[in-house]
Motif scaffolding. Structure first.
Motif, PDB file in Angstrom:
ATOM      1  N   THR A   1       0.812  -1.221   0.000  1.00 49.26           N
ATOM      2  CA  THR A   1       0.000   0.000   0.000  1.00 49.26           C
ATOM      3  C   THR A   1       0.845   1.271   0.000  1.00 49.26           C
ATOM      4  N   SER A   2       2.113   1.176   0.375  1.00 49.72           N
ATOM      5  CA  SER A   2       2.965   2.374   0.335  1.00 49.72           C
ATOM      6  C   SER A   2       3.247   2.804  -1.106  1.00 49.72           C
ATOM      7  N   PHE A   3       2.969   1.912  -2.067  1.00 49.16           N
ATOM      8  CA  PHE A   3       3.131   2.237  -3.483  1.00 49.16           C
ATOM      9  C   PHE A   3       1.786   2.433  -4.193  1.00 49.16           C
ATOM     10  N   VAL A   4       0.751   1.702  -3.756  1.00 48.47           N
ATOM     11  CA  VAL A   4      -0.519   1.709  -4.481  1.00 48.47           C
ATOM     12  C   VAL A   4      -1.717   2.028  -3.585  1.00 48.47           C
ATOM     13  N   GLY A   5      -1.477   2.479  -2.371  1.00 49.57           N
ATOM     14  CA  GLY A   5      -2.570   2.794  -1.456  1.00 49.57           C
ATOM     15  C   GLY A   5      -3.377   3.999  -1.906  1.00 49.57           C
ATOM     16  N   SER A   6      -4.563   4.171  -1.318  1.00 44.23           N
ATOM     17  CA  SER A   6      -5.464   5.256  -1.738  1.00 44.23           C
ATOM     18  C   SER A   6      -4.852   6.630  -1.514  1.00 44.23           C
ATOM     19  N   THR A   7      -4.128   6.809  -0.426  1.00 39.68           N
ATOM     20  CA  THR A   7      -3.499   8.112  -0.162  1.00 39.68           C
ATOM     21  C   THR A   7      -2.466   8.442  -1.227  1.00 39.68           C
ATOM     22  N   VAL A   8      -1.683   7.438  -1.613  1.00 37.71           N
ATOM     23  CA  VAL A   8      -0.667   7.631  -2.656  1.00 37.71           C
ATOM     24  C   VAL A   8      -1.328   7.997  -3.983  1.00 37.71           C
ATOM     25  N   LEU A   9      -2.366   7.238  -4.354  1.00 38.33           N
ATOM     26  CA  LEU A   9      -3.032   7.473  -5.651  1.00 38.33           C
ATOM     27  C   LEU A   9      -3.757   8.812  -5.691  1.00 38.33           C
ATOM     28  N   GLU A  10      -4.400   9.206  -4.582  1.00 38.36           N
ATOM     29  CA  GLU A  10      -5.082  10.500  -4.547  1.00 38.36           C
ATOM     30  C   GLU A  10      -4.099  11.634  -4.785  1.00 38.36           C
ATOM     31  N   GLY A  11      -2.920  11.522  -4.159  1.00 38.81           N
ATOM     32  CA  GLY A  11      -1.912  12.560  -4.353  1.00 38.81           C
ATOM     33  C   GLY A  11      -1.457  12.641  -5.794  1.00 38.81           C
ATOM     34  N   ILE A  12      -1.304  11.486  -6.437  1.00 37.54           N
ATOM     35  CA  ILE A  12      -0.872  11.459  -7.836  1.00 37.54           C
ATOM     36  C   ILE A  12      -1.948  12.027  -8.757  1.00 37.54           C
TER      37      ILE A  12
END
Length: 205
Positions: free
Chosen positions: A160-171
């Motif tokens: 999740t540190s690569f594909v988690g919701s927080t990561v994706l939202e930021g991208i």
């Protein structure tokens, strides 16, 4: 003018702008209406996690891959030939990364439809944010979707540190395309700067 436009909002407006562009370029209602109907009735990609193992989409996908693997090596639609296109010609670390992959998947889908005769087929997608476990349909003896060289074992889960919701939202909320989709490519230099989408979820997966 508001320059703080997220990638998500941009994509929402792109469809309407594209339709107007088609109309302007063709200059005719008939072609515009035909194109609009084709877009409206296009096959829709489904979340693979919501499909049963015997779903017609999964069965068509397996059938297509089996047929691709059975084609002679001289046939450009051959499974290995298709993999070699991606391996040898895929642009990375520059802004051609996204449009190139879009075209590659478009023609891959067309090959699947051609070989199976299923014109309604669309590639299922894996949403690693909501379902981080690699789908089970890619394993099993005699399964055309099984790749014996795959490093990840069955049941492996995306970090999740690569594909988690927080990561994706930021991208997805990144307003600078050169940061989002990788840097500018020039005639002198095809390698530029790896964007956050390519560098984080894509390269990891």
């Amino acid at each position: 003018m508001d320059h703080d436009v997220s990638r998500r909002n941009f994509m929402r407006g792109a469809a309407g702008v594209g339709a107007l562009a088609i109309f302007g370029l063709t200059g005719g209602c008939e072609i515009f209406e035909m194109t609009t109907r084709r877009i409206q009735n296009r096959p829709v990609r489904r979340n693979i996690s919501s499909l049963a193992p015997n779903d017609p989409i999964i069965q068509t996908y397996k059938d297509a891959v089996a047929k691709m693997k059975a084609l002679p090596a001289s046939d450009p639609r051959n499974w290995t030939k298709q993999a070699q296109i991606h391996y040898n010609h895929c642009p990375h670390n520059n802004w051609f990364f996204l449009p190139w992959h879009r075209g590659y998947l478009y023609y891959f889908e067309e090959i699947c439809r051609e070989l199976t005769g299923n014109e309604s087929f669309a590639l299922p997608y894996w949403n690693w944010t909501s379902h981080p476990v690699i789908p089970d349909v890619f394993w099993g003896a005699g399964n055309p979707l099984l790749d014996a060289t795959r490093v990840a074992p069955q049941g492996a889960q995306a970090n999740t540190s690569f594909v988690g919701s927080t990561v994706l939202e930021g991208i997805l909320n990144e307003p600078n395309f050169l940061v989002f989709g990788s840097g500018q490519a020039t005639a002198q230099r095809q390698t530029s700067v790896t964007g956050v989408l390519e560098g984080t979820p894509h390269n990891y997966i």
